[in-house]
Design an enzyme around this catalytic site. Structure first.
Site, PDB file in Angstrom:
ATOM      1  N   ASP A 191      25.819   1.418  15.336  1.00 41.54           N
ATOM      2  CA  ASP A 191      25.670   0.063  14.805  1.00 41.54           C
ATOM      3  C   ASP A 191      26.446  -0.941  15.648  1.00 41.54           C
ATOM      4  O   ASP A 191      25.986  -2.064  15.889  1.00 41.54           O
ATOM      5  CB  ASP A 191      26.169   0.003  13.363  1.00 41.54           C
ATOM      6  CG  ASP A 191      25.370   0.880  12.427  1.00 41.54           C
ATOM      7  OD1 ASP A 191      24.162   1.091  12.686  1.00 41.54           O
ATOM      8  OD2 ASP A 191      25.937   1.376  11.435  1.00 41.54           O
TER       9      ASP A 191
ATOM     10  N   ASP B  46      27.921   6.950   8.380  1.00 38.76           N
ATOM     11  CA  ASP B  46      28.745   5.774   8.642  1.00 38.76           C
ATOM     12  C   ASP B  46      30.190   6.094   8.289  1.00 38.76           C
ATOM     13  O   ASP B  46      30.462   6.893   7.380  1.00 38.76           O
ATOM     14  CB  ASP B  46      28.276   4.576   7.813  1.00 38.76           C
ATOM     15  CG  ASP B  46      26.887   4.107   8.218  1.00 38.76           C
ATOM     16  OD1 ASP B  46      26.582   4.160   9.422  1.00 38.76           O
ATOM     17  OD2 ASP B  46      26.117   3.698   7.332  1.00 38.76           O
TER      18      ASP B  46
END
Length: 213
Positions: free
Chosen positions: A179, A144
């Site tokens: 995401d 991420d």
């Protein structure tokens, strides 16, 4: 929207997602931060579990169970996409499913492969196709990097119910392009719910269809 175009959308999103992740993984040390703007930063973290850092307990299979569940889920999503195209459902639905599938596959790639192709990122830059990888098959960590703290370290007035005097940051989640794809797909399903799930011959989505085809 044809199945071919849906697959093309998925491929493009996967390519962008993986290029960004590999760049971050090989050019950032874990938790390294680059401030682009006050409201946008690149922060390299690795997620070992589900959304928001939730983990599956070891007695339920831990990381391996999560990865296998994701593989089963993406198989079901793939069938849903194929079935929706065959039955000529709304492009709102098909695009949403394609976005969700792209995001799911993007994070599955991290979970399945990253543990055996990357070295550790703690205090050092990771090496791609390393001789000493940090994990094993199906036990990789999801990369991420996108952080948008629109309101940071804001202290609520003491008069505010329950949370008065406490400091918070909005929005404090760190996520990736996969995401974003999943969230966008779900968002389309929520906002355009009636059009997305309308019966194939009882809907009015001509403008949207023409734009995509």
């Amino acid at each position: 929207m044809s199945l071919r175009k849906a697959y093309l959308l998925i491929f493009i999103l996967l390519l962008v997602d993986q290029v960004v992740k590999i760049y971050i993984k090989t050019n950032f040390v874990l938790e390294q931060e680059v401030r682009v703007f006050d409201w946008f930063r690149i922060v390299f973290i690795e997620n070992e579990g589900m959304a928001w850092g939730t983990k599956i307990p070891n007695w339920l299979g831990g990381k391996l169970a999560l990865t296998l569940f994701r593989l089963l889920a993406v198989t079901a999503i793939g069938f849903w996409l194929w079935d929706s195209v065959q039955k000529k459902y709304s492009n709102y639905l098909i695009v949403s499913i394609a976005l969700i599938m792209a995001g799911a596959v993007g994070n599955i790639i991290d979970s399945v492969f990253y543990g055996v192709i990357f070295s550790d990122s703690h205090g050092q830059l990771a090496t791609l196709f390393a001789d000493q990888p940090y994990g094993t098959w199906f036990h990789g960590k999801v990369v991420d990097m996108l952080y948008f703290p629109f309101i940071e370290n804001y202290t609520l007035p003491d008069s505010f119910p329950i949370w008065g005097g406490k400091t918070f940051t909005f929005f404090n989640a760190i996520f990736n392009i996969a995401d974003m794809a999943i969230s966008t797909g779900v968002g389309i399903l929520i906002v355009f719910n009636k059009k997305a799930f309308a019966q194939p011959y009882d809907r009015e989505d001509t403008v949207f269809k023409n734009n995509l085809e």
